[in-house]
Design a protein around this motif. Structure first.
Motif, short mmCIF file in Angstrom:
data_model
loop_
_atom_site.label_atom_id
_atom_site.label_comp_id
_atom_site.label_asym_id
_atom_site.label_seq_id
_atom_site.Cartn_x
_atom_site.Cartn_y
_atom_site.Cartn_z
N LEU A 120 0.84 -1.20 0.00
CA LEU A 120 0.00 0.00 0.00
C LEU A 120 0.87 1.25 0.00
N PRO A 121 0.50 2.25 -0.79
CA PRO A 121 1.36 3.43 -0.94
C PRO A 121 1.46 4.30 0.30
N TYR A 122 0.58 4.10 1.28
CA TYR A 122 0.62 4.91 2.49
C TYR A 122 1.91 4.66 3.27
N ASP A 123 2.40 3.40 3.21
CA ASP A 123 3.66 3.02 3.85
C ASP A 123 4.02 1.65 3.29
N THR A 124 4.83 1.62 2.24
CA THR A 124 5.07 0.36 1.52
C THR A 124 5.82 -0.65 2.38
N ALA A 125 6.65 -0.18 3.31
CA ALA A 125 7.38 -1.11 4.18
C ALA A 125 6.45 -1.71 5.23
N ARG A 126 5.51 -0.92 5.72
CA ARG A 126 4.63 -1.38 6.80
C ARG A 126 3.48 -2.22 6.27
N TYR A 127 3.07 -1.97 5.00
CA TYR A 127 1.87 -2.62 4.49
C TYR A 127 2.12 -3.41 3.20
N PRO A 128 3.01 -4.42 3.25
CA PRO A 128 3.14 -5.32 2.10
C PRO A 128 1.86 -6.16 1.98
N LEU A 129 1.53 -6.53 0.76
CA LEU A 129 0.32 -7.31 0.48
C LEU A 129 0.72 -8.72 0.07
N TYR A 130 0.09 -9.71 0.69
CA TYR A 130 0.48 -11.10 0.47
C TYR A 130 -0.68 -11.96 -0.03
N ALA A 131 -0.30 -12.93 -0.84
CA ALA A 131 -1.21 -13.99 -1.27
C ALA A 131 -0.55 -15.33 -0.99
#
Length: 304
Positions: A55-66
């Motif tokens: 997520l662009p708000y905080d790319t390190a804090r909010y990685p997206l996983y599948a």
């Protein structure tokens, strides 16, 4: 979702300054890294964990996983499971993870799986329905979506080039829908807020354009072994929609740009757990989400 005081002028839709005021009311209340990512890193080796974005708000804090079946076979039907489209709906996230941990192994011989456990991690941490732009990701599943949560999930699923048989989208209906979200929605859009009856129990939302009565009934029957099913209100409705069968209502999911409407899967269900019920524990809510998937998969296997 923190909505401690009204924002803006009644009857006037929000602009950028009002959205900024709303965002200033939000705060981190729990850890996505500890409660979601750490669990995903320990899932069974029969699943491969893939980062599909951030997520662009905080790319390190909010990685997206599948999580995806490791032994992918193109001749198997594929099942999509999504959780945390609304980040505050805890059992949707933890139910998707729980299915990976405890429920999926019995079905790996028959299906490929794609599981997106937490589509909205900022919403998970802030216990929020919206994203920081005051957008509802679950009304944003359309091309060129302004919600990065929705856009990145759709892009990832499309890249899998899988023919989906079923999509389970895991949600909750909570008391805060009336006390926080719907008042905020009315203020944001310059409309009025009317309370609706929050159903006490589990129910599902089928797609009015591709209804699957027996599939939904199988989901309900499976969940009934774990927790109670929501009754219709005095008008024969649940959250304002006509009850089609026990515990099942219909929405036009594509028209509303819901997560459950963005694929062509013939079998689609949106699960709705009521975590505020005095008759259900947090673990029962998670177990109900897992049971919903198992009930639906059992029905699909019975149709072979």
């Amino acid at each position: 979702m923190a909505y401690t005081q009204p924002v803006g002028t009644p009857g006037k839709p929000w602009g950028d300054s009002e959205k900024a005021q709303w965002l200033a009311q939000q705060s981190v209340q729990r850890s996505y890294a500890d409660e979601v990512v750490a669990k995903l890193r320990n899932i069974d080796a029969r699943f491969t964990l893939e980062q599909y974005g951030a997520l662009p708000y905080d790319t390190a804090r909010y990685p997206l996983y599948a999580a995806k079946s490791s032994n992918w076979q193109s001749d198997k039907p594929t099942i999509l499971v999504t959780g945390g489209v609304h980040g505050y709906e805890t059992s949707g996230v933890q139910g998707a993870i729980g299915f990976l941990q405890f429920g999926a192994n019995a079905y790996l011989a028959d299906f490929n799986f794609i599981v997106l456990p937490c589509i909205s991690p900022w919403g998970y941490e802030t216990i929020n329905r919206w994203n920081p732009y005051a957008l509802d990701p679950n009304r944003s599943f359309y091309p060129n979506s302004p919600a990065p949560e929705s856009e990145q999930a759709m892009t990832y699923v499309a890249k899998q080039a899988a023919k989906l048989l079923a999509h389970f989208d895991l949600h909750e209906t909570t008391d805060t829908d009336n006390t926080e979200f719907r008042p905020a929605l009315a203020d944001r859009d310059g409309t009025t807020h009317d309370n609706w009856n929050i159903p006490d129990g589990f129910y599902t939302v089928d797609d009015s354009n591709r209804p699957q009565d027996k599939f939904q009934a199988a989901v309900i029957a499976s969940v009934a072994n774990v927790t109670h099913i929501a009754p219709a209100d005095e008008h024969g409705k649940i959250i304002g929609a006509d009850v089609q069968q026990k515990g099942v209502i219909h929405y036009d999911k594509r028209k509303l740009f819901l997560c459950g409407g963005f694929t062509d899967a013939p079998y689609v269900t949106t699960t709705e757990v009521y975590p505020d019920s005095p008759k259900a524990t947090p673990q029962q809510c998670i177990d109900a989400q897992i049971a919903a998937i198992q009930g639906g998969l059992g029905h699909l296997l019975s149709q072979r």
